[in-house]
Design an enzyme around this catalytic site. Structure first.
Site, mmCIF file in Angstrom:
data_model
loop_
_atom_site.group_PDB
_atom_site.id
_atom_site.type_symbol
_atom_site.label_atom_id
_atom_site.label_comp_id
_atom_site.label_asym_id
_atom_site.label_seq_id
_atom_site.Cartn_x
_atom_site.Cartn_y
_atom_site.Cartn_z
ATOM 1 N N ASP A 100 0.878 -1.166 0.139
ATOM 2 C CA ASP A 100 0.001 0.053 -0.140
ATOM 3 C C ASP A 100 0.874 1.094 0.007
ATOM 4 O OD1 ASP A 100 -1.902 2.014 0.464
ATOM 5 O OD2 ASP A 100 -3.085 0.663 1.751
ATOM 6 N N PHE A 149 -10.153 1.038 -0.930
ATOM 7 C CA PHE A 149 -9.669 0.088 0.242
ATOM 8 C C PHE A 149 -10.402 -1.230 -0.165
ATOM 9 C CE2 PHE A 149 -9.820 -2.084 4.322
ATOM 10 C CZ PHE A 149 -8.837 -1.641 4.799
ATOM 11 N N VAL A 150 -9.460 -2.086 -0.284
ATOM 12 C CA VAL A 150 -9.763 -3.429 -0.820
ATOM 13 C C VAL A 150 -9.809 -4.544 0.308
ATOM 14 C CG1 VAL A 150 -9.133 -2.844 -2.764
ATOM 15 C CG2 VAL A 150 -7.736 -3.868 -1.360
ATOM 16 N N ASP A 156 -8.260 -7.359 4.537
ATOM 17 C CA ASP A 156 -9.666 -7.369 5.449
ATOM 18 C C ASP A 156 -10.161 -5.815 5.346
ATOM 19 O OD1 ASP A 156 -9.116 -6.005 8.577
ATOM 20 O OD2 ASP A 156 -7.382 -6.613 7.422
ATOM 21 N N ARG A 162 -11.473 -11.618 5.084
ATOM 22 C CA ARG A 162 -10.182 -12.192 4.553
ATOM 23 C C ARG A 162 -10.175 -13.386 3.938
ATOM 24 N NH1 ARG A 162 -5.662 -9.433 7.094
ATOM 25 N NH2 ARG A 162 -6.148 -8.707 8.915
#
Length: 172
Positions: A100, A149-150, A156, A162
């Protein structure tokens, strides 16, 4: 949450990406007998899917460092389990779910090298497309994903989902 999410990467695409990463890792490490460090908890999915595809002997261990916890905005890196003495003089492969901002992975790699590893390479399932330069570049990459936001495939949202075989993004 899942019903309102956008599909970013279908399961079949995730599978292909993991297979390609495994081929590249095998070409690099087949004669090196590496130590593979799974970054908990997020990379457990990726690591579990990757390991059976690596057809060479290796040692497996883990580190646990995070910037997120159960939240969606990162803070500073928190160590739960640092790399141990097993990294000394070893070729190390760090396996993580996502690159990220890059701070966590850069910190992990620096700590592995500080502890005396012969080399340290990084494999990530996903690399989030960001406009800013990151402090680390993966040596092995599954796929690039949008700056959203994945979750799924080990990633998660609020500590959930997850376990999904595909990658989804929260609604913007």
């Amino acid at each position: 949450m899942l019903d309102e999410a956008d599909l970013v990467c279908p399961a079949a695409e995730v599978d292909r990406a993991i297979e390609q990463v495994a081929e590249a890792i095998t070409a690099e490490f087949r004669d090196r007998y590496p130590l593979v460090l799974c970054v908990m908890i997020g990379s457990l999915f990726f690591c579990a899917r990757l390991l059976p595809l690596l057809r060479f002997p290796l040692h497996l261990d883990y580190v646990h460092a995070s910037r997120y916890g159960d939240e969606i905005d990162g803070r500073h890196v928190h160590w739960k389990v640092e790399p141990g003495d097993a990294v000394r003089a070893r070729h190390v492969l760090v396996v993580d779910d996502i690159l990220d901002a890059g701070d966590t992975l850069a910190t992990i790699k620096a700590k592995v090298l500080e502890r005396g590893a012969a080399s340290c390479k990084v494999a990530v399932l996903t690399d989030k497309i960001k406009p800013d330069r990151k402090p680390i570049t993966p040596d092995f990459l599954g796929m690039r994903i949008p700056d959203r936001f994945v979750f799924g495939c080990g990633l998660d949202a609020y500590g959930l989902w997850r376990n999904l075989p595909a990658i989804y993004a929260l609604k913007q």
